[in-house]
Design a protein around this motif. Sequence first.
Motif, PDB file in Angstrom:
ATOM      1  N   ARG A 183       0.518  -1.128  -0.243  1.00  0.00           N
ATOM      2  CA  ARG A 183       0.012  -0.070   0.117  1.00  0.00           C
ATOM      3  C   ARG A 183       0.736   1.509  -0.197  1.00  0.00           C
ATOM      4  NH1 ARG A 183      -5.470  -1.041   3.693  1.00  0.00           N
ATOM      5  NH2 ARG A 183      -6.126  -2.416   2.491  1.00  0.00           N
ATOM      6  N   GLN A 184      -0.457   1.993  -0.711  1.00  0.00           N
ATOM      7  CA  GLN A 184       0.569   3.516  -1.089  1.00  0.00           C
ATOM      8  C   GLN A 184       0.990   5.112  -0.282  1.00  0.00           C
ATOM      9  OE1 GLN A 184       4.151   3.501  -1.992  1.00  0.00           O
ATOM     10  NE2 GLN A 184       3.523   1.716  -2.923  1.00  0.00           N
ATOM     11  N   PRO A 185       0.716   5.667   0.551  1.00  0.00           N
ATOM     12  CA  PRO A 185       0.082   6.793   1.095  1.00  0.00           C
ATOM     13  C   PRO A 185      -1.162   7.421   0.115  1.00  0.00           C
ATOM     14  CG  PRO A 185       2.742   7.123   1.450  1.00  0.00           C
ATOM     15  CD  PRO A 185       2.814   5.688   1.047  1.00  0.00           C
ATOM     16  N   SER A 186      -1.581   8.452   0.900  1.00  0.00           N
ATOM     17  CA  SER A 186      -2.558   9.112  -0.167  1.00  0.00           C
ATOM     18  C   SER A 186      -1.209  10.868   0.057  1.00  0.00           C
ATOM     19  CB  SER A 186      -2.982   8.978   0.439  1.00  0.00           C
ATOM     20  OG  SER A 186      -4.061   9.806   1.586  1.00  0.00           O
ATOM     21  N   SER A 187      -1.084  11.654  -1.050  1.00  0.00           N
ATOM     22  CA  SER A 187      -0.961  12.727  -0.350  1.00  0.00           C
ATOM     23  C   SER A 187      -1.964  13.912  -1.289  1.00  0.00           C
ATOM     24  CB  SER A 187       0.283  12.540  -1.401  1.00  0.00           C
ATOM     25  OG  SER A 187       0.492  12.841  -3.071  1.00  0.00           O
ATOM     26  N   ALA A 188      -1.520  15.096  -1.291  1.00  0.00           N
ATOM     27  CA  ALA A 188      -2.297  15.999  -2.241  1.00  0.00           C
ATOM     28  C   ALA A 188      -2.243  15.888  -3.104  1.00  0.00           C
ATOM     29  CB  ALA A 188      -1.346  17.448  -1.927  1.00  0.00           C
ATOM     30  N   THR A 189      -1.402  14.690  -3.968  1.00  0.00           N
ATOM     31  CA  THR A 189      -1.516  14.709  -5.849  1.00  0.00           C
ATOM     32  C   THR A 189      -1.900  13.983  -5.864  1.00  0.00           C
ATOM     33  OG1 THR A 189       0.853  14.769  -5.897  1.00  0.00           O
ATOM     34  CG2 THR A 189       0.105  16.969  -6.401  1.00  0.00           C
ATOM     35  N   ALA A 190      -1.608  12.392  -5.192  1.00  0.00           N
ATOM     36  CA  ALA A 190      -2.093  11.080  -5.398  1.00  0.00           C
ATOM     37  C   ALA A 190      -3.024  10.100  -4.229  1.00  0.00           C
ATOM     38  CB  ALA A 190      -0.213  10.759  -4.980  1.00  0.00           C
ATOM     39  N   GLY A 191      -3.631   9.218  -4.836  1.00  0.00           N
ATOM     40  CA  GLY A 191      -4.519   8.549  -4.217  1.00  0.00           C
ATOM     41  C   GLY A 191      -6.186   8.539  -4.767  1.00  0.00           C
TER      42      GLY A 191
END
Length: 667
Positions: free
Chosen positions: A7-15
């Motif tokens: 799993r990858q953390p979300s960010s302001a530009t991803a997720g």
Amino acid sequence: MAAKPERQPSSATAGFFQTYPIIPPAYTSQNQQGNAQTGPLPSDDAVLTNILKLYLPNPLPTALDQSIHDFARTCLDPTTLRLMVDCETNHPTLHPLNTFGEVNNTNALHTSEGWRGLKDIQTKSGIVAHAYRSVPEAGEYNRRIHQFALAHLWSPSCASVSCPAAMSDGAAILLSKHLSASANSSTAGQDPEMLRKVLQGAYDRLVSFDPSYAWTSGQWMTERPGGSDVSRTETLARLGSTEELAAEKAAFGGAETDGVGMPLGPYIIDGFKWFSSATDADMVVLLAQTSKGLSAFYAPMRRTKIMSDGSKVSFMNGIRISRLKNKLGTKGLPTAELEIKGMRGWLIGEEGKGVKKISAILNATRLWTACGAVGGWGRALAVSRAYAKVRKIKGEQVLAENKQHLRWMAGETVKYRACTHLAFLGVALLGIAESGWESAAKGTKAGSWLPKDKTEADSLLRILTPVMKAECSLWSNWGLRECMESLGGVGYCENLEDGGVMNIARIVRDNAVNSIWEGTTNILSEDFVRVVKGRAGGEAIASLDRLIEALVGAVATDLADSAHLVRRQWNALKAWLSSTATEEVLYQGRDVLQQVQELVCALLLMIDARNTGDPLDKVIANRWISSRVEQGKKSLHKQSLEVESENDAHIVLGIPPTRAGRTQSKL
């Protein structure tokens, strides 16, 4: 065994990013074709289409159909929406002094580019003018239905520039009644022919399609002592003496004309107005006391001054803006407190008869309020529908697949349809009262039950206008709150991005004024009671009785049980109104307004179901009757959970149930 992807953390530009809902235009031309599988493209606001088919000629004249189709797209055009957002972010400002501290009599009020741009769109689109000028290619039709169809679409996009439109429409109605020289004008110290010329000039500007020429009007009645009690008006008007008027003329460099060169009136008006909406108007109709009592006046907002170098400057006509109001909503609309000192104006009609004169404006603006309220509600429901189609809630499931959510919003849609029908009944009656049944109703589906006599239409407007204004305003306030909740946290936020089309919170704030402006619900209840228990109360009730009987007769053949239920309840209410003391009726006034609304709406929804032949419209009428008319009795229209949930989806989303026959139920 393959390892699970990390799993990858979300960010302001991803997720995850929510798919943006698509808000379709509320109305689509009946001539717009889809494809072989879908057939004609449907309108997003089905009740508006049904109303046009009910009150306008069939088939709908192409010119009117295209006019409404095109304007539905103008209301959602990015250019229009940017102007709306500008109104929300750049509020009116007041600049009372010039650089060196002198009173600014030329341009003290600054409005936003958005406000001015929306007013231009409104004028070009004929939001006022279409009520007075027919579309030649369309033949004879109810001009008011065309006008208010456009206003319905415009209300949620216009940042309340519809407020000056409503007042301008009311002023045009009033001025049109005084465009011939009247006998009392000369005795009031006015030249009848000059008065006619001035009022004609103002009227022509109010009903113009040209933004460079058109005017908007204000209406000033509210003062500090009285609120809705205009009898306590402290503004005074008197005829100026020859010496006073000569001295004033000299002070203005020899000029005695308004900002467009028309003569100033002989009356001098002084006072203070506590609430003036659309303070950037070009003219005003106001109330002031004379020696003979409360009287109505017309005055231009500006007058001309000839400067020492011979140039002409436009000054305020004896008006100083004291301060701007800081309101919950309608932020782009300049609302102010005004000091009037030496305003020049013209008496309209007879001295001491001002309340009667101003009622022409009040009746129009109350109808505008009802229609504007349901217009905003319609947009909020459109946003709610669009959001439900894309909002993921459980895995890949979207909100539109949640039965509980659809049940909730189906109930709100039924209420919206009922109130929209009620508001447009008033519009149809206004068209008949102005143009006659032959021009406004003959050949339409509603023509068989609408009154053929102008006086009857006027009487119905008198009794139903307070009902429409009060109930449409209240119900839309409640309905908008539900729409805001249907979006969750997104609905609570002031979303100004992407043109602000998702900003239901703004519509909630703007709509809140509708149950206050032009009379609170209590004031309207008193107005209704004044009609039904007054000297002409018997005839007023009789006119409503005749309308209800006509509606019952129109649906009784195939919808007999429900029609007779409504008739029985109306007969009981009618008997109670006639036999009960005025004080008791007034005590229960708000409840009485709602009862009248519920019964008339039930019949209008049945009319709709009969005219369209759509099983869904029968379901909608059933639901209104079950919830509002049967009053806790065993429902005549109970369905299974499976059928009810299918109908919910059809009502909210326009998706036919998998077994269309299940929606068919007897009324």
